[in-house]
Design an enzyme around this catalytic site. Sequence first.
Site, short mmCIF file in Angstrom:
data_model
loop_
_atom_site.label_atom_id
_atom_site.label_comp_id
_atom_site.label_asym_id
_atom_site.label_seq_id
_atom_site.Cartn_x
_atom_site.Cartn_y
_atom_site.Cartn_z
N HIS A 1 0.83 -1.21 0.00
CA HIS A 1 0.00 0.00 0.00
C HIS A 1 0.86 1.26 0.00
O HIS A 1 0.62 2.20 -0.76
CB HIS A 1 -0.93 -0.01 1.23
CG HIS A 1 -1.74 1.25 1.35
ND1 HIS A 1 -1.33 2.34 2.08
CD2 HIS A 1 -2.91 1.60 0.79
CE1 HIS A 1 -2.23 3.30 1.99
NE2 HIS A 1 -3.20 2.87 1.21
N CYS B 1 34.99 3.91 -24.41
CA CYS B 1 34.14 3.85 -23.22
C CYS B 1 34.79 4.59 -22.06
O CYS B 1 34.39 4.44 -20.91
CB CYS B 1 33.86 2.39 -22.83
SG CYS B 1 35.35 1.44 -22.43
#
Length: 798
Positions: free
Chosen positions: A420, A751
């Site tokens: 919830h 990279c």
Amino acid sequence: MSVTEAPVVWFEELRRIDVAKVGGKNSSLGEMIQTLGQRGVDVPPGFATTADAYWNYVDENGIRDAMAALIADWTTGKASLAETGAAVRKLFLRGDWPKETADAIIAAYRELSERAGRTDASVAVRSSATAEDLPDASFAGQQETFLNVAGEKALLDACRRCFASLFTDRAISYRQAKGFDHMKVALSIGVQQMVRSDIGGSGVMFSIDTETGFDKVVLINAAWGLGENVVQGAVDPDEYQVFKPLLDQPSLTPIIAKKKGAKAIKMIYGNADQPTRNVPTSRAEREAFVLADEEILTLARWAATIEQHYGCAMDMEWARDGETGRLYIVQARPETVQSNREAAVFKAYHIKSKGKQLVSGLSIGDAIVSGQVCLIETAKDIDQFVDGSILVTSTTDPDWVPIMKRAAAIVTDHGGRTSHAAIVSRELGLPAVVGTGDATRLLHTGQQITVSCAEGDEGMIYEGVAEYDIETLNMDDVPATETKVMLNLANPGAAFRWWKLPADGVGLARMEFVISNAIRIHPMALVHFDRLRDEAAKEEIAALTAAYDDKSEYFVDQLSEGLARIAAALYPKPVIVRMSDFKTNEYAGLVGGAEFEPKEENPMIGFRGASRYYSPRYREGFALECRAIRKLRSELGFKNVVVMIPFCRSVSEAEKVLEVMAENGLKRGENGLQVYVMCEIPSNVILAKQFAQHFDGFSIGSNDLTQLTLGVDRDSGELADLFDEQDEAVKWMIRSVITEAGKAGAKIGICGQAPSDHPEFAKFLVDCGIDSISVSPDSFVAVKKKVAEAEGRRSAAA
């Protein structure tokens, strides 16, 4: 007799167009039974009362005007929400059933019991509002559900309470906020045969990632017993993630994450006075996963089928019968949070400086918030909440919604991503950290903290006020480029956050991040566990690998699943995974690692990368890395993964490594496997032509290449001014290897950090003819624009 004329209608007679008659929940159950049963989706049988039955009850008891008057008093400020809700509910609870409606309910219940082969079958009695579960509103949890209801009197009683629950305080306030007319929303009751999940398991399932909206995964939460504990967040459930695009291949098992929850309690059947109750789980239940792999895959396939049928992301509840072992879908509704987010725009939060980490849990959302703690332990103390503070509590239920709306962030001890607290936090756009275990014990009211949900799927609570910035990224502004722009990713927990970026793949996925954060154990300590002398390390390894008879399998499973999340984020685009590149001092820092690592004066240029993979010191550890990659590609199905070898000093070393890989089931060219090499040593540039005969591509590691070209320790503060990736000598190296790779027909990218830190460096790379540039996600848009500019100038010059 038509549906609108009858007080009761069977699920199998309903379709989703019947929302006005029986609400979203019940019409959806009918839709699935009618259309998806033949496709293998099992839904328990049952029936629904109609909206007409609700209004008939209201009018037979003469309470319509009284209801309207009470609501009017509240909206004009003459009565409080609590007073109004209680008064309207009392009108329903004191009412009598119209004979026709009661007779119809009892007749249908008797038939349902007969179908089940039982007297007074146990049923779930669920509320289904006639305006619920629309694309922009979810009434989930607003009305009551009653489980294990047996007997005609108990059923009518539960149905009456369902009607009354249309006017819980939370339901009234939610309708008001969403602009629904209280006197035009009716309530249908769903009466559904109970699945014996009290002796089985149950949970919640989404057909997308709840935090990022990534649409290629199914998220499943699971706990023992009835499912209310998962929904309420009273239990910390198991969590599984499954990759949807590979589900239709029976030979694959595309489960990309499995996390065991504490599952401290379970809800089981009680007695007539208390139909359900919570009891502690056994140690065996806490240590076991609720679902087997085949069950996880079955549920995920159902989720994909249901999503495909409805044409939108779905929020589902499932249950497994402990008597028969059969799985069922007991509810399905449209997902209403991620589906309504603007697709082209998202915010990226970056934490810059932070205090001591106090608590961690599951992150809900992706924001960062600082503020004061307001610790509320029970619902009776809700009125003590201070607006704008960070709510810290054990767990929440719908009664907490009014103060959750006034909070800056939410932190709970218990609950998973489908609890919830998590669901409401998403709807309200609040960051939350759930399932921390001990936030209420470690935090106190008035304490200044920072809640960070921006660092992956683990949410952090830091002491004090952290420094952070927010960047808004608009995907509509990203130009197309011929040069591929890829991402550098390391953290599997954060990989899904970047799925909306139009990147061309992952240019660098660092294996060592997964090893150090998810696995934590030196692979050789797993292979040679019995010979370990360090008793403390041995004890820690035993605890981490408790579920594994073969401790090596722990490494293989954790590494393949971690890398799978990165491979999934941009599938089917290529994902280049670099094999482990720890230095010896970093390897020694892993649990049990000190016994297997030599002490080196300069680990940066010592026993690292390729030299380890064929060495007797680490060869068995590298074999585990290879097994993980083989599982990732062959069993999970991520054939988009490219393997990259770091710090390969010589051509002969390349040959040795490729030979060891082949011995471990990773043969270059077999099953489409490509193998790249890092270009980070001058020898890689000088002998680029020879290296290209052994590898399919190069990836330039500009940090190490700069260090070794200039002879500068990149970690030295004294020499910081000399470390420059844009130095002419370094640029000569980069230009040369790009040229040689092109001649040899090998792919080449970069990279290193340079393009992320200096987007203008991209122009130099484009001019050299590089194939791809891989950057950190937060610099992707800037680099993409620089690449487009450089390509435009090059075209104009040509």
